[in-house]
Every structure is written in structure tokens, then in C-alpha cells.
Design a protein around this motif. Sequence first.
Motif, PDB file in Angstrom:
ATOM      1  N   ARG A 125       0.859  -1.076   0.247  1.00 52.99           N
ATOM      2  CA  ARG A 125       0.183  -0.021   0.046  1.00 52.99           C
ATOM      3  C   ARG A 125       0.908   1.286  -0.062  1.00 52.99           C
ATOM      4  O   ARG A 125       1.647   1.345   0.830  1.00 52.99           O
ATOM      5  N   VAL A 126       0.791   2.104  -1.024  1.00 54.81           N
ATOM      6  CA  VAL A 126       1.441   3.282  -1.138  1.00 54.81           C
ATOM      7  C   VAL A 126       0.452   4.447  -1.229  1.00 54.81           C
ATOM      8  O   VAL A 126      -0.413   4.300  -1.756  1.00 54.81           O
ATOM      9  N   ALA A 127       1.167   5.605  -0.788  1.00 52.97           N
ATOM     10  CA  ALA A 127       0.285   6.973  -0.899  1.00 52.97           C
ATOM     11  C   ALA A 127       0.982   7.910  -1.620  1.00 52.97           C
ATOM     12  O   ALA A 127       2.218   8.027  -1.725  1.00 52.97           O
TER      13      ALA A 127
ATOM     14  N   ARG B  84      -1.677  -1.067  -4.009  1.00 54.99           N
ATOM     15  CA  ARG B  84      -2.947  -0.471  -3.829  1.00 54.99           C
ATOM     16  C   ARG B  84      -2.332   1.215  -3.752  1.00 54.99           C
ATOM     17  O   ARG B  84      -1.510   1.365  -2.865  1.00 54.99           O
ATOM     18  N   VAL B  85      -3.058   2.024  -4.487  1.00 53.77           N
ATOM     19  CA  VAL B  85      -2.493   3.498  -4.228  1.00 53.77           C
ATOM     20  C   VAL B  85      -3.652   4.397  -3.826  1.00 53.77           C
ATOM     21  O   VAL B  85      -4.621   4.445  -4.453  1.00 53.77           O
ATOM     22  N   SER B  86      -3.271   5.068  -2.515  1.00 52.97           N
ATOM     23  CA  SER B  86      -4.263   5.956  -2.388  1.00 52.97           C
ATOM     24  C   SER B  86      -3.700   7.138  -2.559  1.00 52.97           C
ATOM     25  O   SER B  86      -2.563   7.471  -2.586  1.00 52.97           O
ATOM     26  N   ALA B  87      -4.477   8.001  -3.263  1.00 54.69           N
ATOM     27  CA  ALA B  87      -3.923   9.449  -3.665  1.00 54.69           C
ATOM     28  C   ALA B  87      -4.832  10.553  -3.248  1.00 54.69           C
ATOM     29  O   ALA B  87      -6.152  10.429  -2.967  1.00 54.69           O
ATOM     30  N   TRP B  88      -4.040  11.813  -3.079  1.00 52.66           N
ATOM     31  CA  TRP B  88      -4.927  12.896  -2.577  1.00 52.66           C
ATOM     32  C   TRP B  88      -4.135  14.394  -3.182  1.00 52.66           C
ATOM     33  O   TRP B  88      -3.055  14.297  -3.323  1.00 52.66           O
ATOM     34  N   ASP B  89      -4.848  14.996  -3.701  1.00 50.32           N
ATOM     35  CA  ASP B  89      -4.281  16.400  -4.014  1.00 50.32           C
ATOM     36  C   ASP B  89      -5.405  17.636  -3.750  1.00 50.32           C
ATOM     37  O   ASP B  89      -6.530  17.282  -3.566  1.00 50.32           O
ATOM     38  N   PRO B  90      -4.679  18.592  -3.307  1.00 54.32           N
ATOM     39  CA  PRO B  90      -5.687  19.855  -2.771  1.00 54.32           C
ATOM     40  C   PRO B  90      -6.707  20.118  -4.051  1.00 54.32           C
ATOM     41  O   PRO B  90      -7.834  20.855  -3.686  1.00 54.32           O
TER      42      PRO B  90
ATOM     43  N   LEU C 153      -6.649   1.819  -7.653  1.00 55.73           N
ATOM     44  CA  LEU C 153      -6.670   3.343  -7.045  1.00 55.73           C
ATOM     45  C   LEU C 153      -7.783   3.719  -6.187  1.00 55.73           C
ATOM     46  O   LEU C 153      -9.025   3.735  -6.585  1.00 55.73           O
ATOM     47  N   VAL C 154      -7.360   4.290  -5.095  1.00 57.77           N
ATOM     48  CA  VAL C 154      -8.433   4.835  -4.180  1.00 57.77           C
ATOM     49  C   VAL C 154      -8.111   6.433  -3.791  1.00 57.77           C
ATOM     50  O   VAL C 154      -7.017   6.576  -3.451  1.00 57.77           O
ATOM     51  N   VAL C 155      -9.420   7.112  -4.223  1.00 55.54           N
ATOM     52  CA  VAL C 155      -9.013   8.555  -4.041  1.00 55.54           C
ATOM     53  C   VAL C 155      -9.454   8.978  -2.774  1.00 55.54           C
ATOM     54  O   VAL C 155     -10.637   8.721  -2.308  1.00 55.54           O
ATOM     55  N   ALA C 156      -8.499   9.667  -2.150  1.00 60.95           N
ATOM     56  CA  ALA C 156      -8.920   9.928  -0.499  1.00 60.95           C
ATOM     57  C   ALA C 156      -9.520  11.382  -0.516  1.00 60.95           C
ATOM     58  O   ALA C 156      -9.412  12.207  -1.486  1.00 60.95           O
ATOM     59  N   GLU C 157     -10.283  11.583   0.558  1.00 63.55           N
ATOM     60  CA  GLU C 157     -10.784  12.938   0.848  1.00 63.55           C
ATOM     61  C   GLU C 157      -9.948  13.913   1.545  1.00 63.55           C
ATOM     62  O   GLU C 157      -9.847  15.147   1.181  1.00 63.55           O
TER      63      GLU C 157
ATOM     64  N   GLU D  76      -4.799  13.130   5.331  1.00 63.85           N
ATOM     65  CA  GLU D  76      -4.533  12.356   6.460  1.00 63.85           C
ATOM     66  C   GLU D  76      -4.968  10.908   6.096  1.00 63.85           C
ATOM     67  O   GLU D  76      -4.541   9.731   6.326  1.00 63.85           O
ATOM     68  N   GLN D  77      -6.211  10.899   5.598  1.00 68.80           N
ATOM     69  CA  GLN D  77      -6.884   9.631   5.045  1.00 68.80           C
ATOM     70  C   GLN D  77      -5.980   8.867   3.997  1.00 68.80           C
ATOM     71  O   GLN D  77      -5.924   7.701   4.175  1.00 68.80           O
ATOM     72  N   ALA D  78      -5.450   9.828   3.149  1.00 66.76           N
ATOM     73  CA  ALA D  78      -4.642   8.899   2.314  1.00 66.76           C
ATOM     74  C   ALA D  78      -3.348   7.986   2.739  1.00 66.76           C
ATOM     75  O   ALA D  78      -3.039   7.334   2.334  1.00 66.76           O
ATOM     76  N   VAL D  79      -2.892   8.863   3.815  1.00 61.81           N
ATOM     77  CA  VAL D  79      -1.511   8.108   4.214  1.00 61.81           C
ATOM     78  C   VAL D  79      -1.874   7.324   5.452  1.00 61.81           C
ATOM     79  O   VAL D  79      -0.675   6.449   6.008  1.00 61.81           O
ATOM     80  N   ALA D  80      -3.015   7.124   6.001  1.00 62.88           N
ATOM     81  CA  ALA D  80      -3.250   6.350   7.163  1.00 62.88           C
ATOM     82  C   ALA D  80      -2.659   5.169   7.180  1.00 62.88           C
ATOM     83  O   ALA D  80      -2.190   4.747   8.409  1.00 62.88           O
TER      84      ALA D  80
END
Lengths: 320, 320
Positions: free
Chosen positions: A13-15, A36-42, A75-79, A82-86
Amino acid sequence: MDENTPSPAAVRRVACIGTGVIGGGWVAHFLARGFRVSAWDPAPDFEARLRRLVEAAWPALTELGLADGASRENLVVAETLEQAVAEAEFVQESAPEDLAVKRDLLARIDAATPPGVVVSSSTSGYGMTEMQVDCATPQRLVVGHPFNPPYLIPLVEIVGGERTERWAVEWAAEFFAATGKSVIVLDREVPGFTANRLQEAMWREALHMVANGEATVAQIDASITEGPGLRWPLLGPCLTFHLAGGEGGMAHMLDHFGPSLKSPWTRLEAPELTDELREAMVNGCEEAAGGASIAELVAARDRALIAVLRAIKDVRRDLL
Amino acid sequence: MDENTPSPAAVRRVACIGTGVIGGGWVAHFLARGFRVSAWDPAPDFEARLRRLVEAAWPALTELGLADGASRENLVVAETLEQAVAEAEFVQESAPEDLAVKRDLLARIDAATPPGVVVSSSTSGYGMTEMQVDCATPQRLVVGHPFNPPYLIPLVEIVGGERTERWAVEWAAEFFAATGKSVIVLDREVPGFTANRLQEAMWREALHMVANGEATVAQIDASITEGPGLRWPLLGPCLTFHLAGGEGGMAHMLDHFGPSLKSPWTRLEAPELTDELREAMVNGCEEAAGGASIAELVAARDRALIAVLRAIKDVRRDLL
């Protein structure tokens, strides 16, 4: 390093924080390698742009060969960041090149990422020393600088900051290599690292030439794509000039072309060609050649040039 | 230009004066394109070295496809310079980079070559203005600067000196193109021309890095062959950065990374990023892209990268 630090080869699992051209390219790379990739961008619309980038990259990645279990559905898009890296076992940050933004973002990532998990920054020029100042646990932060597009170009340059611990640099090197990357570990922070310093020197000379009306953009590009650019996928600048010396190699090349280092061939002043530098270049080329003779290198270069010329010809025909 | 000047496409007999790595490479190129080549070099053992070079190049040239009538038997080794050029319809000079040697040799070539026949110099840095001073008929002398190896790298940079007439530059451009070369005609003499200025800037930065212990020869070469070097066979430095700007192209790239031009990323000072320079880069990239959209360029780049990566992988496996 603590009980949370996974073995580099065991990461699943990487963020990815920041999903522009570079961050999105990292997402595509990690998805193709089966993570499994969690991603976040402002940016509010980042998901659509990110999915478009992954879609565009996927045919190339499929052709190169996907890892077992690789899927765009991982690909999991985080909101939130903090959620992305948890639950991440590795974090790659790819924010815009703005020191204040990087400092703030890395401090937030550091605060939210499980302890012992390595955090890497895609920065193309800042040192980790200046970026990690606001982090509570700076010892696990490294620079892991990729090249565009990160899903195809193998190079990653890794270097720590003053407060980075050695294990984090070594862990990152092992991890990136396990995902198929070619890793260079730098012993110390140099502005621009290695590849960017080299290509930036060429780029600045190109800008000078355009600014002075000495060459057009098209001439500059053609002078590389039809010329030395064809050699550089197999032989870097040093081994290229090793062959320019004929059977005498780098030693003959430096002795023969050394004087032209004094010529105004670029706005970049050359260093003094001392005996030490001459020896470092000659010995370095012999080591880099790995025992291959000049004749063997010439034959390999010619095979590579033919293959590259053919490959490019097909792509150009489709493009133009 | 006179009644002796053949049509560029009708040339059948060329002379190569100086047969080291570059001059010998020219011999191989012209033989493969079906010319009769007369060659001369002042070194007493030049024939053996030249034939070895042609033998080494021939498999590559055969694989790429020989012209009708191409044969190694069309190589004629002359006993004197005068004999070599006496019946030539085009002459290529490839002497060592020494201005006095070049001046003297070009004057001798000029005196012995039939009037109206174009004489070209392989010089990698001198301007024709400073080389043609002792020639009786300097109007037919041009620089025709190749890249190593001249039998595979397409680029030839053509530029005249102050006493060169325009027809000679145009004739040389047509002639080289007819032999399969990619030609850049420069409007004025710039030390190092275009491609050498660009690669020399990178080379000087590399020498500085080794001299300062910032990177090893192996790291420098790997940073190019595993990184930006893979992009340069299809996209030169300008179009490469056009894509680094994402969907905003070169304009976004300059606006976004412009400030890093002030960073000490190389020993080469950057020019001021004026509005004029910004516009020249943006317009130049749009023209160079020839109407291809960023998305089309990205797709082409990815196809090229895959093809280049595969081609290089095979060659490396054989070499290492």
C-alpha cells in the motif's frame, strides 16, 4: 526504523500526495506494479485529471507488462491527506516546486503517516535538509526524484537531508529498485542533484541561443534528436566521449580535445583539466565500461543506434 | 559555382581527407550510399586503420540498407592529397582540431580540387572564416559538421564563413540531404555550432561534478542513460519541457519553473526570462510540434520510450 517499517519488497500500500503530471505518473507506475494506491491532491477536480492521466498511461504500461494483480481499480481517491496516508507503507509527495508548500505538506504528511514508514519527495531541486525543518520525525524523509514520465523513465535519484537517518535512504533505494526503478544514491545534497544539473546546463544554453537569435527552437531540438540525443540512451556523456577518443579512449579524448575546453563553446566555464580530473575521468570510464573494449562498445553503440533509429522512425511516421 | 559544379544529386565521386574516427566514418557513410570514395591521410599506416574501421561499420550499414552499387571495393586509397581530390565532385576534410593544420590543409585541398567543387570541413568548433584565410577560392568552402559515428548519426550542421558564397551552403545542404543526412543550416557562425554547444554545456557540468566529488563517472552516465537521455531521441530539450508543463505546455512550464532558473542548478548562468524569450520558446514549441496536441505528443513519447527501452535492453544484455 521501527516495528512498522515493512521490508521494502513486502510493501503493498502506497500513498501519493499531489497528483499533477509527476504525482499522477507515480500513481500510474505504482498501479502497474500491482500496488494499492491512495491518492490525494488539494485541487477540487483532481480525480478526473488523475484518472485521465492513468488511462492515457495504461496502454504503454500494459505493453511493457503489468505486475501480477495490477489494476486501475486499486486506485483509491482519498478525501483528505490524512486519510490517504493513514495506512500507507510508503508515501510519495509530488507537490509544486514551492519551498513553503513543500515544508508545510511534508510536516502534515509526517504527522499523519505511521511511524517508521518512509516518506519520499519528488522535488526536482530542493534539498531535504531545507524541506524537513517542520517535521516531527524527519529521520524517515528522503528525496526520491523521478523523471517525466515516472511510469516509463527508470531513473530515481535518492538523497537524504541532514536529519535523515541512513536506514531511510537505504530502504528507499531497495524499495524503488524492487518496483523496477534504476536508482542512484547521492552521498550529499547538490542543488539539482545529478541528471537535472546536467540537463539544466544544456537547457540554459538552449535558452541563451534562442534569446540571442543563434538558433531556433526547431534547430535546437533537431540538433539533439538527429545528433547526440541518439547516443544517450545507451552511452552517457562520459562513455560517449570515451568512444570519441578512438582506440585511445577517454585519455586520448581529453589530451586531444582538452584545449577546446578553453573555447567559448557554451556560456558554461569549464573546470581546469588537472591531472586528478583527467585520472578520475579515465578510470571512471574504464570502470563504467565494465571490461568492455572500445571495439565492443563501438559495436554495441552501433547496434543501439540502429535499433533507436528504427524505433523512432516508426513513431515519427505515426505522429507527423 | 561554375560548369564543374555537379547537381548535388548527381555526385558519384567524393574525396575524404583525414581518415581518423570521423573521417573514416565519413568514408563508411559514402561507401554505403554507393559513392566511389578516394581517401588520404598523412599517417603512414592509415590504410590498415581505415579498412578496419570500414569493416567494423559495414554490418551496421548493411543492416540499415545499402544503396544500389554500394561496395567496400569503391574505396580508393590515394598516395597524395592532390591525387585524392583530383577528380572529386565533393571533398570532406576531417583533420585534427588544430587551426594551423586546418588552414594549411584546406588551402592545399582548395588548390588541388577542380574549381566549382564544394569542399566541406568536419571541424567541431572552428568557424570557416578563420579556416579559409589561405584559400585561393574560399567561396566554395563550408563547414559540414557531423556527429560520431558519421555513418549512423544523421545530423550535419552546415555553415559558411564570411568569404563563402551562398550557393555553396545551399549546394552542401542539398548534397548531404541526398545522402540521407539530416541537415541544419546555420545563418551565422557560432562557436561550437548548435549541438556541440548544447552537449558541451552538459559535458562541462559533468567535469565540474567529477572534479568536485559530487558524482562519479558511472553516476553521471546512469543519470542520463536511465533518465532524460531516453527522451532525447524523439523529443529535443524544448519539446521535452513542452510536455513537462502538462496540458499547459511550454507556457505553463516557463511560468511554473521560471523561478528555478535563478537556482544554482548548474555552473551555467541562465538568461533573463524576458517576455520576448518566453514568447519565442512558446511559439517555437508550437511550431516544432507541427500541430500535434500535447496528448498526441505524450502518446508518441510513450511509444518511443517503450521502443527505445526495449532496443537498449537487448543491446545491454549482449554487452554486459
